[in-house]
Design an enzyme around this catalytic site. Structure first.
Site, PDB file in Angstrom:
ATOM      1  N   LYS A   1       0.854  -1.201   0.000  1.00  0.00           N
ATOM      2  CA  LYS A   1       0.000   0.000   0.000  1.00  0.00           C
ATOM      3  C   LYS A   1       0.886   1.247   0.000  1.00  0.00           C
ATOM      4  O   LYS A   1       1.901   1.297   0.703  1.00  0.00           O
ATOM      5  CB  LYS A   1      -0.896  -0.012   1.241  1.00  0.00           C
ATOM      6  CG  LYS A   1      -1.907   1.131   1.288  1.00  0.00           C
ATOM      7  CD  LYS A   1      -2.769   1.055   2.546  1.00  0.00           C
ATOM      8  CE  LYS A   1      -3.823   2.137   2.591  1.00  0.00           C
ATOM      9  NZ  LYS A   1      -4.646   2.098   3.820  1.00  0.00           N
TER      10      LYS A   1
ATOM     11  N   SER B   1      -9.643   2.029   3.071  1.00  0.00           N
ATOM     12  CA  SER B   1      -8.826   2.764   2.148  1.00  0.00           C
ATOM     13  C   SER B   1      -7.821   1.898   1.376  1.00  0.00           C
ATOM     14  O   SER B   1      -7.270   2.345   0.374  1.00  0.00           O
ATOM     15  CB  SER B   1      -8.036   3.835   2.914  1.00  0.00           C
ATOM     16  OG  SER B   1      -7.180   3.234   3.862  1.00  0.00           O
TER      17      SER B   1
ATOM     18  N   SER C   1      -9.756  -0.205   7.315  1.00  0.00           N
ATOM     19  CA  SER C   1      -9.206  -0.189   5.956  1.00  0.00           C
ATOM     20  C   SER C   1      -8.522  -1.455   5.486  1.00  0.00           C
ATOM     21  O   SER C   1      -8.153  -1.547   4.317  1.00  0.00           O
ATOM     22  CB  SER C   1      -8.232   0.967   5.801  1.00  0.00           C
ATOM     23  OG  SER C   1      -8.940   2.153   5.652  1.00  0.00           O
TER      24      SER C   1
HETATM   25  N1  GLN Z   1     -12.929   4.346   6.363  1.00  0.00           N
HETATM   26  C1  GLN Z   1     -12.317   4.872   7.538  1.00  0.00           C
HETATM   27  C2  GLN Z   1     -11.956   6.319   7.335  1.00  0.00           C
HETATM   28  O1  GLN Z   1     -12.292   6.833   6.326  1.00  0.00           O
HETATM   29  C3  GLN Z   1     -11.137   4.046   7.908  1.00  0.00           C
HETATM   30  C4  GLN Z   1      -9.930   4.374   7.142  1.00  0.00           C
HETATM   31  C5  GLN Z   1      -8.756   3.538   7.547  1.00  0.00           C
HETATM   32  O2  GLN Z   1      -8.880   2.543   8.250  1.00  0.00           O
HETATM   33  N2  GLN Z   1      -7.593   3.982   7.152  1.00  0.00           N
HETATM   34  O3  GLN Z   1     -11.364   6.934   8.147  1.00  0.00           O
END
Ligand code: GLN
Length: 478
Positions: free
Chosen positions: A79, A154, A178
């Protein structure tokens, strides 16, 4: 050679037994990326030179008959929030366009030391802020199971690349779901280890009290192998815990008879898609059939988890992202007349809309006069959530829930409604707030063929139990 669902074990074995070479394997994966990724959009950058250098190193070991490390020749993707030395690392943001990382993230270095071949960097929501990968500063990722749908976020590129056979395994990060949510949407295994289990040195920070690094894989066993490689104390990250790393692979396939599995009422309430519910209930039945005792539990503060998360996460993000000021590195706006104009314009032009929204929310929550009402209150709720889990774990060995309330939604479906987007994280954010480990395992598909994930949550540093139960779920679902 069929690489679509190739596991770590198969890849390593084929290299070790000279059925292929690490170089040929990397070539096959690059060919597949060339053929598939124009439709999916999982990769932001390929690191061919570094990959082939590592692959030939492994091929020399094989030729010499030397002992092979755990991930010898295994093609992996990373990532783009994880730093890779001399390779462009953008965190999915335009503000870091062309930024070459000066050093390697510890987790990446450990994978490579164990013989992994790093194919490239994977698309994600900008600074890991999002649930659909639509906040990438570059391009969205499409779900390999239905190109009109999101892969989740994400870590959308990390999930989609494994699902589409463009990497054997990948690394992602989980701050509010995420890893687990995109794993569920793409039909792969995604593990968020305990807070402190894996060093975050070299992870571009979003919310430091919530950020975790973890793997995406085809199988539970592969997730166990990956965690074994990346886990453990790192002197470069003072938040990494000095807790011994057990043999995770030994837990995979161990009988689950007699284990107690908690099922919280709050996670099966209104708003849960009926096909998701049916698939998750089938996993519960499977575990019961394998000899587990299913215990109904209650986690009453669950309803506060989303607001709590979005205060803590944005507050920490507003502080972490202050370093992108156009002075030291990253994008700098041209032609500003004053220093403050340079700051303002660099940040305005470099950050995307969602990142700005979070910085504004977080700055507000931390400002004098509102700090007690929001940030402090959120920290108190966090303690409450942790206590509820402690009580639950006094009775059960692991907790089972759906990973997401729905299967993958359509691209564009929630982009104009941030609140609806945030609500998609309802089942995942709590584990980040509490610091416990969680894994998402595929447990079925909808009639339309979309993957469904079941989530298992465990006690601090008890990933072993998760692997054990997850492999039982996986076995029954396959
Ligand atoms: N979807 C969550 C957010 O937008 C989690 C994102 C993540 O875990 N990096 O913050």
């Amino acid at each position: 050679m069929n690489i679509e669902r190739m596991t770590i074990e198969t890849a390593r074995e084929q290299v070790a037994r000279k059925q292929t070479t690490a170089t040929a394997l990397a070539e096959s994966f690059y060919k597949r990326i060339e053929a598939e990724d124009s439709r999916i959009g999982a990769y932001l950058a390929l690191s061919r030179e570094r990959a082939f250098a590592k692959a030939s190193e492994i091929d020399r070991l094989v030729a010499d008959g030397a002992p092979l490390p755990a991930l010898a020749g295994v093609p992996v993707g990373i990532k783009d929030v994880l730093m890779t030395k001399d390779i462009v690392t953008t965190a999915g943001s335009k503000i870091l366009k062309n930024f070459k990382a000066p050093y390697d993230c510890t987790a990446v270095a450990r994978l490579e030391r164990a013989g992994a071949v790093i194919l490239g960097k994977l698309n994600c929501d900008e600074f890991a802020m999002g649930s659909s990968n639509e906040n990438s500063g570059y391009h969205p990722v499409h779900n390999p199971h239905d190109l009109t749908r999101v892969p989740g976020g994400s870590s959308g590129g990390s999930a989609a690349s494994v699902a589409a056979g463009m990497a054997v395994a990948t690394l992602g990060s989980d701050t509010g779901g995420s890893i687990r949510q995109p794993a569920a949407f793409c039909g792969v295994v995604g593990l968020m280890p305990t807070y402190g289990r894996v060093s975050r040195y070299g992870l571009i920070a979003f919310a430091s009290s919530l950020d975790h690094i973890g793997p995406f894989t085809h199988t539970v066993k592969d997730a166990a192998i990956m965690l074994g490689v990346i886990a453990g104390r790192d002197p470069l990250d003072s938040t990494s815990a000095d807790v011994p790393v057990p043999d995770y692979v030994a837990e995979v396939g161990r009988p689950v008879k007699g284990m107690k599995i908690g099922v919280p009422d709050e996670y099966f309430a209104e708003g849960l898609d009926s096909e998701v519910r049916a698939a998750v209930e089938k996993s519960i039945d499977d575990l019961r059939a394998a000899g587990c005792e299913i215990v109904r539990i209650t986690l009453p503060s669950t309803k506060y988890a989303i607001p709590t998360y979005y205060i803590v996460a944005t507050a920490e993000a507003s502080s972490n992202l202050a370093r992108f000021d156009g002075v030291r590195y990253a994008y700098r706006a041209e032609g500003a007349a004053t220093l403050s104009e340079m700051y303002r314009r660099s940040r305005d032009e470099g950050f995307g809309a969602e990142v700005k929204r979070r910085i504004l929310l977080g700055t507000y929550a931390l400002s004098a006069g509102y700090y007690d009402a929001y940030y402090l209150k959120a920290q108190r709720v966090r303690t409450l959530l942790a206590r509820e889990f402690e009580t639950a774990f006094a009775q059960v060995d692991a907790i089972l829930t759906p990973t997401t309330p729905t299967p993958a939604f359509k691209l564009g479906e929630k982009t104009n409604n941030p609140l609806e987007m945030y609500l998609n994280d309802i089942f995942t954010v709590t584990a980040d707030l509490v610091g416990i480990p969680g894994i998402s395992v595929p447990c079925g598909k909808t009639r339309a063929g979309l993957p469904i994930g079941v989530q298992l949550l465990g006690k601090h540093f008890d990933e072993g139990t998760l692997f054990r139960v997850a492999s039982a779920v996986e076995h029954a679902a396959s």
